[in-house]
Design a protein around this motif. Sequence first.
Motif, mmCIF file in Angstrom:
data_model
loop_
_atom_site.group_PDB
_atom_site.id
_atom_site.type_symbol
_atom_site.label_atom_id
_atom_site.label_comp_id
_atom_site.label_asym_id
_atom_site.label_seq_id
_atom_site.Cartn_x
_atom_site.Cartn_y
_atom_site.Cartn_z
ATOM 1 N N ALA A 117 44.841 46.057 31.793
ATOM 2 C CA ALA A 117 43.564 45.466 32.311
ATOM 3 C C ALA A 117 43.740 44.762 33.722
ATOM 4 C CB ALA A 117 43.025 44.356 31.356
ATOM 5 N N ALA A 118 44.690 44.380 34.138
ATOM 6 C CA ALA A 118 45.311 43.932 35.369
ATOM 7 C C ALA A 118 45.034 45.021 36.311
ATOM 8 C CB ALA A 118 46.543 43.341 35.520
ATOM 9 N N GLN A 119 45.073 46.393 35.971
ATOM 10 C CA GLN A 119 44.941 47.473 37.062
ATOM 11 C C GLN A 119 43.591 47.780 37.167
ATOM 12 O OE1 GLN A 119 48.053 47.719 38.331
ATOM 13 N NE2 GLN A 119 48.510 46.354 36.741
ATOM 14 N N ILE A 120 42.565 47.263 36.258
ATOM 15 C CA ILE A 120 41.368 47.514 36.638
ATOM 16 C C ILE A 120 41.058 46.454 37.833
ATOM 17 C CG2 ILE A 120 39.065 47.384 35.657
ATOM 18 C CD1 ILE A 120 40.292 48.082 33.227
ATOM 19 N N ALA A 121 41.073 46.861 39.143
ATOM 20 C CA ALA A 121 41.057 45.623 40.086
ATOM 21 C C ALA A 121 40.262 46.380 41.125
ATOM 22 C CB ALA A 121 42.532 45.547 40.704
ATOM 23 N N VAL A 122 39.191 45.339 41.769
ATOM 24 C CA VAL A 122 38.458 45.535 42.901
ATOM 25 C C VAL A 122 38.812 44.371 43.754
ATOM 26 C CG1 VAL A 122 35.915 45.687 43.538
ATOM 27 C CG2 VAL A 122 36.604 46.407 41.296
ATOM 28 N N PRO A 123 39.255 44.908 45.167
ATOM 29 C CA PRO A 123 39.636 43.946 46.044
ATOM 30 C C PRO A 123 38.243 43.118 46.429
ATOM 31 C CG PRO A 123 40.247 46.216 46.731
ATOM 32 C CD PRO A 123 39.590 46.368 45.414
ATOM 33 N N VAL A 124 38.379 41.847 46.702
ATOM 34 C CA VAL A 124 37.428 41.164 47.228
ATOM 35 C C VAL A 124 37.672 40.745 48.670
ATOM 36 C CG1 VAL A 124 36.350 38.795 47.001
ATOM 37 C CG2 VAL A 124 37.200 39.950 45.028
ATOM 38 N N PRO A 125 36.844 41.249 49.825
ATOM 39 C CA PRO A 125 36.976 40.829 51.062
ATOM 40 C C PRO A 125 37.117 39.270 51.308
ATOM 41 C CG PRO A 125 35.057 42.076 50.671
ATOM 42 C CD PRO A 125 35.402 41.687 49.212
ATOM 43 N N GLY A 126 38.292 39.050 52.048
ATOM 44 C CA GLY A 126 38.787 37.730 52.378
ATOM 45 C C GLY A 126 39.325 36.897 51.612
ATOM 46 N N SER A 127 39.795 37.611 50.217
ATOM 47 C CA SER A 127 40.484 36.933 49.137
ATOM 48 C C SER A 127 41.740 37.906 49.032
ATOM 49 C CB SER A 127 39.904 36.877 48.123
ATOM 50 O OG SER A 127 40.658 36.205 46.946
ATOM 51 N N PRO A 128 42.995 37.129 48.798
ATOM 52 C CA PRO A 128 43.990 37.810 48.364
ATOM 53 C C PRO A 128 44.158 37.964 46.806
ATOM 54 C CG PRO A 128 44.877 35.531 48.761
ATOM 55 C CD PRO A 128 43.312 35.717 49.161
ATOM 56 N N VAL A 129 43.090 37.780 46.396
ATOM 57 C CA VAL A 129 43.124 37.905 44.666
ATOM 58 C C VAL A 129 41.948 38.961 44.512
ATOM 59 C CG1 VAL A 129 42.660 36.769 42.647
ATOM 60 C CG2 VAL A 129 43.766 35.527 44.503
ATOM 61 N N PRO A 130 42.197 39.919 43.863
ATOM 62 C CA PRO A 130 41.022 40.861 43.300
ATOM 63 C C PRO A 130 40.393 40.683 42.001
ATOM 64 C CG PRO A 130 43.183 41.741 42.366
ATOM 65 C CD PRO A 130 43.455 40.395 43.390
ATOM 66 N N VAL A 131 39.156 41.094 41.876
ATOM 67 C CA VAL A 131 38.734 41.008 40.664
ATOM 68 C C VAL A 131 39.151 41.908 39.689
ATOM 69 C CG1 VAL A 131 36.316 41.512 39.074
ATOM 70 C CG2 VAL A 131 36.503 40.459 41.700
ATOM 71 N N THR A 132 39.719 41.535 38.360
ATOM 72 C CA THR A 132 40.417 42.258 37.632
ATOM 73 C C THR A 132 39.823 42.196 36.286
ATOM 74 O OG1 THR A 132 42.014 40.826 36.931
ATOM 75 C CG2 THR A 132 42.354 42.073 39.002
ATOM 76 N N GLY A 133 40.401 43.065 35.329
ATOM 77 C CA GLY A 133 40.090 42.962 33.841
ATOM 78 C C GLY A 133 41.113 42.045 33.151
ATOM 79 N N GLN A 134 42.104 41.654 33.885
ATOM 80 C CA GLN A 134 43.357 40.723 33.216
ATOM 81 C C GLN A 134 42.820 39.355 32.568
ATOM 82 O OE1 GLN A 134 45.445 39.544 36.827
ATOM 83 N NE2 GLN A 134 47.256 39.475 35.724
ATOM 84 N N THR A 135 41.795 38.639 33.347
ATOM 85 C CA THR A 135 41.622 37.396 33.003
ATOM 86 C C THR A 135 40.667 37.472 31.401
ATOM 87 O OG1 THR A 135 39.492 37.482 34.201
ATOM 88 C CG2 THR A 135 41.249 36.137 34.998
ATOM 89 N N PHE A 136 40.013 38.852 31.508
ATOM 90 C CA PHE A 136 39.233 38.998 30.213
ATOM 91 C C PHE A 136 40.100 39.387 29.046
ATOM 92 C CE2 PHE A 136 36.991 42.280 27.585
ATOM 93 C CZ PHE A 136 35.929 41.581 27.025
ATOM 94 N N ALA A 137 41.100 40.072 29.242
ATOM 95 C CA ALA A 137 42.041 40.554 28.410
ATOM 96 C C ALA A 137 42.939 39.471 27.940
ATOM 97 C CB ALA A 137 42.769 41.579 28.950
ATOM 98 N N ALA A 138 43.420 38.396 28.932
ATOM 99 C CA ALA A 138 43.864 37.304 28.411
ATOM 100 C C ALA A 138 43.405 36.369 27.364
ATOM 101 C CB ALA A 138 44.676 36.643 29.613
ATOM 102 N N LEU A 139 42.061 36.136 27.970
ATOM 103 C CA LEU A 139 41.281 35.211 26.918
ATOM 104 C C LEU A 139 40.902 35.968 25.410
ATOM 105 C CD1 LEU A 139 38.768 33.958 29.659
ATOM 106 C CD2 LEU A 139 40.648 32.807 28.608
ATOM 107 N N LEU A 140 40.666 37.244 25.566
ATOM 108 C CA LEU A 140 40.551 37.959 24.145
ATOM 109 C C LEU A 140 41.773 37.766 23.385
ATOM 110 C CD1 LEU A 140 38.252 41.250 25.100
ATOM 111 C CD2 LEU A 140 37.876 39.127 23.884
#
Length: 192
Positions: A39-62
């Motif tokens: 899920a972490a590989q599902i990533a969309v870069p966020v302009p101005g941030s070194p942190v992308p939007v990922t599916g990682q947090t969703f997977a971790a909480l599930l």
Amino acid sequence: MSIAAATTRPGQVLADLLPASRAKDAVLVLGGAALTGIAAQIAVPVPGSPVPVTGQTFAALLVGTALGARRGFLSLALYALVGMAGMPWFAQAGSGVAAPSLGYVLGMLLAATVVGALARRGGDRSVPRTAGTMVLGSAIIYAVGVPYLAAATGMSLTQAVAAGLTPFLIGDALKAALAMGALPTAWKLLDR
């Protein structure tokens, strides 16, 4: 005992409905770590941030919610340790201990444990309770991740909030909505 009878017992999480064994627990822990890495590989870069939007947090909480506190902790600990050792399964195929987003991974470890404990108390069995569980889990991830981002990058806390929290709130609301639909529905289907 039928599945319906098992699902009504207090103190269970979804993984407890499978026959108990150490092998099952090991497979669930490995599967939870792998799911988070994928899920972490599902990533969309966020302009101005070194942190992308990922599916990682969703997977971790599930993972934490479905497996419970102990297995959720072990899954995310395995994910974190293997990623820090060099396996490229953090966001955008990252790894190691120098990533500015490592704090979010550590926050996920804590969040999976907390949401797993809440799930054992029924925190995933209704839409409102699941919403509260997911919001608390997300807050824990940010409480660890944002200060770590600030320390790792030299940003001020205000800059870290702007780069590492604010752009992600809408996505986290969508992830929470998915969980609010999926988890209570799973319990209802199993109760039939």
